[in-house]
Design a protein around this motif. Structure first.
Motif, short mmCIF file in Angstrom:
data_model
loop_
_atom_site.label_atom_id
_atom_site.label_comp_id
_atom_site.label_asym_id
_atom_site.label_seq_id
_atom_site.Cartn_x
_atom_site.Cartn_y
_atom_site.Cartn_z
N ASP A 1 -7.34 6.62 0.79
CA ASP A 1 -6.16 7.37 1.23
C ASP A 1 -4.89 6.94 0.51
OD1 ASP A 1 -6.13 4.87 2.33
OD2 ASP A 1 -5.90 5.52 4.42
N GLY A 2 -5.03 6.31 -0.65
CA GLY A 2 -3.84 5.91 -1.39
C GLY A 2 -4.13 4.81 -2.40
N TRP A 3 -3.12 4.02 -2.71
CA TRP A 3 -3.23 2.92 -3.66
C TRP A 3 -2.75 1.63 -3.03
CZ3 TRP A 3 -0.79 4.75 -8.98
CH2 TRP A 3 -1.64 5.69 -9.58
N ARG A 4 -3.41 0.53 -3.37
CA ARG A 4 -2.90 -0.80 -3.08
C ARG A 4 -2.46 -1.42 -4.41
NH1 ARG A 4 -7.04 -3.08 -0.55
NH2 ARG A 4 -6.16 -2.64 1.51
N GLU B 1 0.85 -1.19 0.00
CA GLU B 1 0.00 0.00 0.00
C GLU B 1 0.88 1.24 0.00
OE1 GLU B 1 -0.75 -2.44 2.60
OE2 GLU B 1 -1.95 -3.35 1.00
N ILE B 2 0.47 2.23 -0.79
CA ILE B 2 1.12 3.54 -0.81
C ILE B 2 0.07 4.55 -0.35
CG2 ILE B 2 2.23 5.31 -2.23
CD1 ILE B 2 2.99 3.03 -4.17
N TYR B 3 0.28 5.13 0.82
CA TYR B 3 -0.69 6.06 1.36
C TYR B 3 -0.26 7.49 1.03
CZ TYR B 3 -2.46 2.01 3.83
OH TYR B 3 -3.00 0.78 4.11
N CYS B 4 -1.01 8.09 0.10
CA CYS B 4 -0.74 9.45 -0.35
C CYS B 4 -2.03 9.99 -0.93
CB CYS B 4 0.38 9.46 -1.39
SG CYS B 4 0.68 11.10 -2.12
N ASN B 5 -2.59 11.01 -0.32
CA ASN B 5 -3.89 11.53 -0.74
C ASN B 5 -3.86 12.20 -2.11
OD1 ASN B 5 -5.22 10.71 1.61
ND2 ASN B 5 -4.66 12.58 2.70
N ALA B 6 -2.66 12.49 -2.62
CA ALA B 6 -2.56 13.17 -3.91
C ALA B 6 -2.58 12.20 -5.09
CB ALA B 6 -1.28 14.00 -3.96
N LEU B 7 -2.53 10.92 -4.86
CA LEU B 7 -2.53 9.97 -5.96
C LEU B 7 -3.85 10.04 -6.72
CD1 LEU B 7 -0.86 6.89 -4.23
CD2 LEU B 7 0.11 8.26 -6.10
N PRO B 8 -3.83 9.80 -8.02
CA PRO B 8 -5.04 9.93 -8.84
C PRO B 8 -6.21 9.09 -8.32
CG PRO B 8 -3.13 9.77 -10.26
CD PRO B 8 -2.64 9.53 -8.86
N ASP C 1 3.83 7.11 2.66
CA ASP C 1 3.77 6.03 3.65
C ASP C 1 3.64 4.72 2.88
OD1 ASP C 1 3.37 4.33 5.72
OD2 ASP C 1 1.52 5.24 6.47
N PHE C 2 4.70 3.93 2.88
CA PHE C 2 4.75 2.66 2.15
C PHE C 2 4.64 1.51 3.13
CE2 PHE C 2 7.08 -1.01 0.59
CZ PHE C 2 6.64 -1.15 -0.73
N ARG D 1 -1.67 -4.58 -10.92
CA ARG D 1 -2.97 -4.25 -10.32
C ARG D 1 -2.83 -3.03 -9.43
NH1 ARG D 1 -6.35 -5.21 -5.83
NH2 ARG D 1 -8.49 -5.82 -6.38
N ILE D 2 -3.74 -2.07 -9.61
CA ILE D 2 -3.81 -0.89 -8.77
C ILE D 2 -5.23 -0.77 -8.24
CG2 ILE D 2 -3.54 1.61 -8.60
CD1 ILE D 2 -1.70 1.48 -11.03
N GLU D 3 -5.39 -0.89 -6.95
CA GLU D 3 -6.69 -0.64 -6.32
C GLU D 3 -6.62 0.72 -5.65
OE1 GLU D 3 -9.73 -2.28 -2.84
OE2 GLU D 3 -7.98 -3.47 -3.42
#
Length: 228
Positions: free
Chosen positions: A119-122, A8-15, A145-146, A113-115
């Motif tokens: 609050d981010g992407w898995r 998981e990448i937690y970043c609110n700015a991700l598309p 936050d990785f 795969r991108i879910e």
């Protein structure tokens, strides 16, 4: 040594994070369609959530330009989305090393795969070497936050369901033992929630994500691809 990683990448700015946050009951799977100008098109598969809620979320999202409803099959709908922002506008205020992010596109890796999460992407990705994975994970540890959920060697066998989180396993097991999946049902969603001591909406989300994951692992891989 080739590796398969789920993280998981937690970043609110991700598309499309804003869209996922607006419709938390839906599962959004994102694919990037390149060769469409400076930014790739977003191909979004949505499972769950109402048509209206998803449409409103896409229309209201700050990073979504024009979007098109492509089609549906049961509870699954597909959309084509044009980004409203440039790469720098989307992430420049949140990620210091944009050049490093662009360099990851040439790494010896495939993100299959991108879910999109609220609050981010898995993501699930294949990495040709340990160095390639370390380059990827180090960048995101320094810029967001990785969190690594699973890391295995290519070719290692995994029984279906190993991609589930502990909470998803617990929700599935409890729902099954109480009779939620029986026909007719012997337990309601509220009763499962009471047993787990969480809200009914949280149970619904865990069960839906767990079922989606199991379908992807056991059934979806046999489906023929959709035509271009």
């Amino acid at each position: 040594m080739r590796l398969v990683a789920e993280f998981e990448i937690y970043c609110n700015a991700l598309p499309l994070v804003e869209v996922a946050a607006a419709v938390p009951e839906a599962t959004l799977i994102l694919k990037l369609q390149f060769n469409h100008g400076e930014r790739p098109l977003f191909l979004v598969t949505v499972t769950g959530g109402s048509d209206k809620a998803v449409s409103n979320a896409l229309s209201d999202a700050y990073d979504v330009g024009e979007w098109t409803f492509v089609g549906e099959a049961g509870d699954t709908r597909r959309y084509q989305v044009m980004p409203a922002l440039s790469f720098e506008e989307q992430l420049g205020g949140h990620i210091n090393d944009l050049a490093g992010l662009e360099a990851l596109a040439t790494a010896d890796a495939i993100i299959e795969r991108i879910e999109v999460l609220p609050d981010g992407w898995r993501q699930t990705g294949w990495f040709a070497t340990r160095d390639a994975f370390n380059e990827f994970s180090t960048f995101w540890q320094q810029n967001a936050d990785f969190q690594l959920s699973r890391l295995t060697r290519d070719g290692e066998s995994e029984p279906p369901g190993d991609g589930l989180t502990d909470q998803q396993h617990e929700a599935l097991r409890t729902a099954y033992e109480l009779g939620y999946f029986d026909i007719p049902r012997r337990a309601s969603l509220q009763e499962v929630a009471a047993e787990l001591d969480i809200s009914a909406s949280s149970v619904s989300e865990r069960l839906r994500r767990a079922q989606t994951r199991l379908i992807e692992e056991t059934v979806a891989t046999t489906w023929p691809p959709l035509p271009d």
